[in-house]
Scaffold this motif. Structure first.
Motif, PDB file in Angstrom:
ATOM      1  N   PRO A 189     -41.631 -37.398 -24.118  1.00 18.35           N
ATOM      2  CA  PRO A 189     -40.390 -37.992 -24.640  1.00 18.35           C
ATOM      3  C   PRO A 189     -39.884 -39.124 -23.745  1.00 18.35           C
ATOM      4  O   PRO A 189     -39.859 -39.011 -22.516  1.00 18.35           O
ATOM      5  CB  PRO A 189     -39.413 -36.816 -24.648  1.00 18.35           C
ATOM      6  N   ASN A 244     -47.283 -37.989 -26.087  1.00 22.13           N
ATOM      7  CA  ASN A 244     -46.005 -37.559 -26.672  1.00 22.13           C
ATOM      8  C   ASN A 244     -44.975 -37.128 -25.628  1.00 22.13           C
ATOM      9  O   ASN A 244     -44.138 -36.257 -25.900  1.00 22.13           O
ATOM     10  CB  ASN A 244     -46.212 -36.423 -27.685  1.00 22.13           C
ATOM     11  N   GLY A 268     -48.945 -32.264 -23.937  1.00 23.64           N
ATOM     12  CA  GLY A 268     -49.488 -33.235 -24.873  1.00 23.64           C
ATOM     13  C   GLY A 268     -51.006 -33.259 -24.871  1.00 23.64           C
ATOM     14  O   GLY A 268     -51.647 -33.357 -25.924  1.00 23.64           O
ATOM     15  N   LYS A 288     -53.421 -32.481 -28.045  1.00 21.08           N
ATOM     16  CA  LYS A 288     -54.327 -33.512 -28.553  1.00 21.08           C
ATOM     17  C   LYS A 288     -55.783 -33.061 -28.522  1.00 21.08           C
ATOM     18  O   LYS A 288     -56.574 -33.394 -29.401  1.00 21.08           O
ATOM     19  CB  LYS A 288     -54.173 -34.787 -27.724  1.00 21.08           C
ATOM     20  N   SER A 318     -45.979 -41.831 -23.332  1.00 19.05           N
ATOM     21  CA  SER A 318     -45.278 -41.481 -24.576  1.00 19.05           C
ATOM     22  C   SER A 318     -46.185 -41.626 -25.787  1.00 19.05           C
ATOM     23  O   SER A 318     -46.222 -40.750 -26.661  1.00 19.05           O
ATOM     24  CB  SER A 318     -44.042 -42.373 -24.749  1.00 19.05           C
ATOM     25  N   LYS A 319     -46.938 -42.725 -25.840  1.00 22.76           N
ATOM     26  CA  LYS A 319     -47.755 -43.021 -27.019  1.00 22.76           C
ATOM     27  C   LYS A 319     -48.942 -42.070 -27.158  1.00 22.76           C
ATOM     28  O   LYS A 319     -49.252 -41.602 -28.259  1.00 22.76           O
ATOM     29  CB  LYS A 319     -48.247 -44.463 -26.944  1.00 22.76           C
TER      30      LYS A 319
END
Length: 286
Positions: free
Chosen positions: A181, A179, A202, A206, A175-176
């Motif tokens: 959910p 991303n 994600g 990134k 998640s961190k």
């Protein structure tokens, strides 16, 4: 030593010592004892995604008239399978090119390369391909713990195609860092199509890379459930315009599991870069 009519040669296992013994002693003795009656030619093909038994059955069914003058043999070396075509006579040499063409047509994009190869991983073939196409790649790894990134960066020139990868072993880091959910992880779990696709998305966002491989699975020996046994893994691959994901169950030892997952992820991207429309054999049986 000689035992009856048998010549016994014992050698050390140290490669540097064995090499000299083979060259200076053993091969000359064997050539003197067994002079060649015909020239031997060996042609090699390297494949991925087909086991020996599957390949042999495919040959038996599709090329039943394979000539006796061309011996065919297999040598499995994780992750590739080497196919050797050997001839000992002029008749075999003359027909070798024709039958090798039949074989390459049959195996299609399962063939990684033809000829001598000292390459060990699928990354050895993917990185030069990405460099040629001027494309970049990122990875989002869980169960492989950075193995895919390690294989990519082991290749000279990898900096041209690889800027960053993500090893997110825990749900918190998924998640961190990527991303993913929290609701997706809670509802579907870490080993799921939804999670691995979110990891891939994600990582692309990134890194701004062109391609991505994302993996999440249960390497074992513990952690499996009835619905998700040990060996379960989801692999996602693709780009910003097209992401795919597929479930596999690979119930082998932890290290082999990680190697197979890494190889399949790299192969799926290789096929995508090549615009291959063939379905790999491992996607047919899972």
């Amino acid at each position: 030593m000689k035992l009856g009519q048998c010549l016994i040669l014992c050698t050390p296992g140290v490669p540097s010592e064995l090499t000299h013994m083979l060259k200076d002693e053993i091969i000359p003795q064997l050539q003197q004892l067994f002079p060649p009656v015909a020239r031997t030619n060996t042609h090699r093909l390297y494949t991925f995604g087909l086991g020996e038994s599957t390949l042999q059955a495919l040959l038996n069914d599709t090329l039943p008239n394979w000539p006796n003058e061309i011996a065919i043999g297999f040598r499995a070396a994780m992750p590739l399978l080497e196919i050797k075509l050997v001839t000992h006579c002029s008749k075999g040499e003359k027909s070798l090119a024709q039958w090798q063409e039949h074989l390459t047509h049959l195996l299609g994009d399962h063939i990684i390369s033809i000829g001598k190869s000292d390459k060990l991983t699928l990354a050895d073939y993917l990185v030069p391909l990405l460099i040629k196409e001027k494309q970049t790649i990122t990875v989002a790894e869980s169960c492989t713990g950075g193995l895919i990134a390690s294989q990519i960066t082991a290749i000279s020139g990898a900096s041209a195609v690889f800027e960053a990868g993500f090893v997110t072993y825990s749900n918190t880091m998924k998640s961190k860092m990527l991303n993913v959910p929290s609701a997706t992880l809670s509802r579907y779990g870490a080993v799921s199509e939804e999670t691995v696709l979110a990891m891939a998305t994600g990582a692309l966002e990134k890194s701004n890379a062109d391609y991505v491989i994302a993996v999440s699975g249960i390497a074992g020996p513990d952690g499996g459930t009835k619905d998700k046994p040990v060996g379960s893994v989801w692999i996602a691959w693709g780009n910003k315009h097209s992401l795919q994901a597929k479930y596999y169950c690979i119930p082998v030892a932890r290290q082999h599991f990680q190697q197979i997952v890494a190889a399949r992820g790299l192969d799926l991207i290789r096929r995508m870069v090549l615009s291959s429309e063939e379905c790999p054999n491992y996607n047919k049986v899972n």
